[in-house]
Design a protein around this motif. Structure first.
Motif, mmCIF file in Angstrom:
data_model
loop_
_atom_site.group_PDB
_atom_site.id
_atom_site.type_symbol
_atom_site.label_atom_id
_atom_site.label_comp_id
_atom_site.label_asym_id
_atom_site.label_seq_id
_atom_site.Cartn_x
_atom_site.Cartn_y
_atom_site.Cartn_z
ATOM 1 N N VAL A 75 -7.761 1.592 0.965
ATOM 2 C CA VAL A 75 -6.797 1.284 -0.092
ATOM 3 C C VAL A 75 -7.140 2.009 -1.400
ATOM 4 C CG1 VAL A 75 -5.752 -0.554 -1.463
ATOM 5 C CG2 VAL A 75 -6.318 -0.963 0.931
ATOM 6 N N PHE B 243 0.872 -1.168 0.000
ATOM 7 C CA PHE B 243 0.000 0.000 0.000
ATOM 8 C C PHE B 243 0.908 1.217 0.000
ATOM 9 C CE2 PHE B 243 -2.389 -3.167 2.691
ATOM 10 C CZ PHE B 243 -3.134 -3.638 1.631
ATOM 11 N N ARG B 244 0.936 1.929 -1.127
ATOM 12 C CA ARG B 244 2.014 2.894 -1.267
ATOM 13 C C ARG B 244 1.811 4.178 -0.473
ATOM 14 N NH1 ARG B 244 1.276 6.521 -5.660
ATOM 15 N NH2 ARG B 244 -0.653 6.108 -6.773
ATOM 16 N N HIS B 245 0.583 4.402 -0.005
ATOM 17 C CA HIS B 245 0.364 5.612 0.785
ATOM 18 C C HIS B 245 0.553 5.339 2.277
ATOM 19 C CE1 HIS B 245 -3.318 3.336 0.445
ATOM 20 N NE2 HIS B 245 -3.643 3.813 1.622
ATOM 21 N N MET B 246 0.924 4.102 2.636
ATOM 22 C CA MET B 246 1.089 3.773 4.058
ATOM 23 C C MET B 246 2.556 3.517 4.372
ATOM 24 S SD MET B 246 -1.842 1.003 4.902
ATOM 25 C CE MET B 246 -3.450 1.070 4.119
ATOM 26 N N GLN C 66 -3.168 -4.022 -5.173
ATOM 27 C CA GLN C 66 -3.250 -3.614 -3.766
ATOM 28 C C GLN C 66 -4.578 -4.040 -3.156
ATOM 29 O OE1 GLN C 66 -2.011 0.458 -2.916
ATOM 30 N NE2 GLN C 66 -0.805 0.452 -4.782
ATOM 31 N N PRO D 191 -7.526 6.311 -1.036
ATOM 32 C CA PRO D 191 -6.265 7.059 -0.878
ATOM 33 C C PRO D 191 -5.419 7.038 -2.151
ATOM 34 C CG PRO D 191 -6.611 5.613 0.991
ATOM 35 C CD PRO D 191 -7.673 5.272 -0.005
ATOM 36 N N ASN D 192 -5.552 5.971 -2.944
ATOM 37 C CA ASN D 192 -4.747 5.884 -4.155
ATOM 38 C C ASN D 192 -5.264 6.743 -5.293
ATOM 39 O OD1 ASN D 192 -2.468 4.268 -3.782
ATOM 40 N ND2 ASN D 192 -3.720 2.437 -3.690
ATOM 41 N N GLY E 51 6.675 9.037 -6.560
ATOM 42 C CA GLY E 51 7.111 8.152 -5.492
ATOM 43 C C GLY E 51 6.491 6.779 -5.565
ATOM 44 N N LYS E 52 5.927 6.460 -6.711
ATOM 45 C CA LYS E 52 5.143 5.233 -6.817
ATOM 46 C C LYS E 52 5.991 3.987 -6.657
ATOM 47 C CE LYS E 52 1.738 3.143 -9.873
ATOM 48 N NZ LYS E 52 1.116 3.249 -11.153
#
Ligand code: ATP
Ligand code: MG
Lengths: 329, 310
Positions: free
Chosen positions: B220, A88-91, B202, B223-224, B308-309
């Motif tokens: 999940v 989970f890239r935002h965590m 994800q 936020p993405n 930043g992915k």
């Protein structure tokens, strides 16, 4: 917990991605699904995880004897590690690892401090202490892979499924992580099924290797069995490092490079030997590889130790006699 | 990129010519009109400007515009999210058709988009007001009863009155429907490529970790896609407030009643009240400037997030 797969088929549109596949994964084993691209490895793994549904029919998937076909993925107790990590890239790393615990129903959810302790314990287990506050994009590929593993382990899964866990990593990191995963598996003893298309990885890492081809299972066995007694030409060739030679009588033979012996041309024995000329010579490292051209124009690779090579004093262009104990397949 | 010895660059005179041309076009076609709007609006002084904005018909137009946006933006945010989710997470029969249908409001002329509603709900349409009144009679009774209740009666008065005399054409509901239709694609169009590119990895990981659908969405998925979603909402809002064609067809231009801001501006202009027309136009121009500003902020933020992915 053992996994038994009974006649599972899967069709995408008109394409049969799995054709009546059955497999036993013994409790506590580390089993590799090995096969070329498109052979159905990922599909099988996803069906075991519950992320994909098998075709209707007699197919069954048993975890420790219990049919889980109608159990939703979230309740199967599988840890799944995706080839591209799927973090989970935002965590933060810690939140990633804690995710499975924080989404438990309130009655089963551990208190915050217990979750924190478990996250730190897991970070220690995968050797990432101190990285808990980083975001996934601030980690290397190998570190991300271990975070994905820790996240999967946080829910204390009964089986662990890994889809090409080292696929996206460079050779050196791959090798290190491979050793680490073997040691790690020996330590925690979780039944593990992992996908790879790298035969060296499968042979080095697994207790049991499952070779897949064209939506079916071609052969199942220990690495030793698979390597020494390939059941089909496909398995022989897929495991790599093999010469496919046609004898003067037309029969095809498979010979591994290290099964060929090299002697001076003067010792040529017309019954067992063939005359060959050395085309290339790779001698960096402890094992030297010769590429030779036989008298009838076929090519073969031969492996011999550095010492043998030095004793024979061979160089490119020399004529030699080769002999072998070829196995008929 | 910053290397001065770019391989693909043109020679210096060509570069200067191109840049000059681009700047000239920019000034002529974008900045000049914007400047003209403000200049014309303020030509007869601040007093006249403020009076034009605060007269009754202007206020009512502003209110109606805000109402149309307040209904269509949340609705289309929901529609857009569901449509994007459906189209990017499932493979089903008719999926390609659905994707094309989402684009329909972009593809047809706004005039047609308005005429369609007149055809359906107009007095000679498929569902004329008389038929509607008949169909909605039971609801009208319930609403009237509710309007009479002690506590929340006030909330239902408008609804009850409308249900007794249900009109879409030349009335507020028609304007809202036309606006919803016209602005439908903005959110979905923004989200579909984004969610397609991110894939379901994800979300699948969250599934195997035991999360339910709702929690996956909030923790999940959302936020993405949040920056893309905001971007879509912003564009949707700009269009909802600025829409002219479709709304013009269904509105009937009843001053102080069914005029939105763009329609009000047109009426003023046709009556040669240039200063008043341009005063109202400054509101739309400001909306455009704010939208552009927020848009570039969003682009910067989401650009950073995307960088930043991996
Ligand atoms: N969702 C899908 N829809 C249609 N076809 C699919 C789908 N998933 C897989 N397939 C097809 O099923 C076959 C097996 O795919 P699978 O991903 O299991 O292969 P794989 O053995 O994992 O290959 P690789 O080593 O390249 O990952 C492929 O031919 C693929 O095109
Ligand atoms: Mg695969």
């Amino acid at each position: 917990m053992s996994i038994s797969i009974h006649s599972i088929s899967k069709t995408f549109g008109t394409y049969k991605a799995l054709d009546d596949v059955s497999l036993e994964v013994p409790n506590g084993s580390l089993t590799a699904l090995l096969g070329p691209s498109g052979s159905g490895k990922t599909t099988l793994l996803r069906i075991v995880a519950g992320l994909e549904f098998a075709d209707d029919g007699p197919g069954k998937i048993l975890f420790h004897g219990e049919n889980v076909v109608s159990v939703p993925a979230g309740k199967r107790g599988v840890g799944f590690v995706f080839q591209h990590y799927a973090l989970f890239r935002h965590m933060s790393v810690a939140d990633n690892i804690a995710f499975g615990l924080t989404v438990l129903p309130r009655s089963k959810r551990p208190p915050k401090n217990e979750i924190r302790d478990r996250v730190h314990e897991l970070l220690g287990l995968v050797k990432l202490d101190g990285l808990d506050k980083r975001r996934p994009h601030e980690l290397s590929g190998g570190q991300r892979q271990r975070v994905a593993l820790a996240r999967a382990l946080a829910i204390r899964p009964k089986v662990l499924l890994l889809d090409e866990p080292f696929g996206a990593l460079d050779a050196k990191v791959r090798k290190d992580l491979r050793r680490w995963l073997r040691a790690f598996h020996d330590e925690i003893g979780l039944t593990t099924l992992f996908v790879t298309h790298d035969q060296e990885e499968a042979l080095e890492l697994a207790d049991q290797v499952v070779v897949m081809r064209n939506s079916r299972i071609e052969q199942v066995g220990s690495p030793q069995e698979i390597y020494d007694r390939p059941r089909s030409p496909f398995v022989y060739e897929f495991l790599g490092n093999v010469n496919k030679l046609t004898s003067p009588d037309g029969a095809k033979r498979y010979v591994r490079p290290h099964e060929i012996e090299v002697v001076f041309a003067a010792e040529y024995d017309p019954v067992t030997d063939r005359i060959a000329r050395i085309q290339h010579l790779f001698s960096a490292g402890p094992v030297a590889t010769l590429s030779v051209r036989l008298d009838d124009g076929q090519f073969a690779d031969v492996e011999l130790s550095r010492k043998q090579l030095d004793d024979l004093g061979l160089s490119v262009g020399d004529e030699v006699a080769i002999r072998s104990r070829p196995e008929e397949v | 990129m910053s290397d001065p010895r770019e391989v693909t660059t043109e020679s210096r005179p060509v570069r200067i010519a191109l840049i000059t041309a681009a700047v000239a076009v920019l000034l002529l076609f974008l900045l000049l009109p914007l400047f003209a709007v403000f200049a014309e609006a303020l030509r007869r002084g601040w007093e006249v400007f403020m009076a034009s904005l605060t007269e009754e018909a202007a206020l009512s137009a502003i209110k109606l515009t805000l109402l149309a946006a307040a209904v269509s933006v949340p609705l289309n945010t929901l529609f857009g999210l569901s449509a994007a989710w459906l189209v990017t997470r499932f493979r089903f029969k008719g999926r390609a058709l659905l994707i094309s249908l989402i684009d329909l409001p972009f593809a047809v002329s706004p005039v047609i988009a308005g005429l369609v509603w007149v055809m359906i709900f107009g007095s000679k349409g498929w569902l004329p007001p008389a038929t509607l009144e008949h169909l909605l009679a039971p609801f009208a009774t319930v609403a009237s009863a509710a309007a009479e209740s002690e506590n929340f009666g006030g909330l239902f008065e408008g609804l009850a009155a409308w249900l007794k005399d249900p009109k879409f054409i030349f009335s507020t509901p028609g304007i809202i429907i036309a606006t919803v239709f016209i602005t439908f694609p903005f959110v979905a169009r923004e989200l579909i490529p984004l969610m397609e590119a991110q894939g379901a990895d994800q979300e699948e990981a969250a599934v195997t970790l035991g999360a339910g659908g709702w929690r996956i969405f909030w923790r999940v998925t959302l936020p993405n896609i949040k920056w893309g979603l905001l971007y879509g909402v912003l564009l949707c809002n700009a269009r909802a407030m600025g829409e002219f064609g479709a709304v013009s067809v269904v509105s009937g231009h009843i001053r102080g009643k069914t005029n939105t801001l763009p329609l009000h501006i047109e009426v003023l202009y046709n009556e040669y009240q240039f200063s008043a027309a341009f005063a109202c136009a400054t509101l739309l121009a400001l909306l455009a400037l704010v939208t552009l500003g927020l848009k570039s902020v969003l682009e910067r933020i989401s650009g950073h997030a995307a960088a930043g992915k991996h």
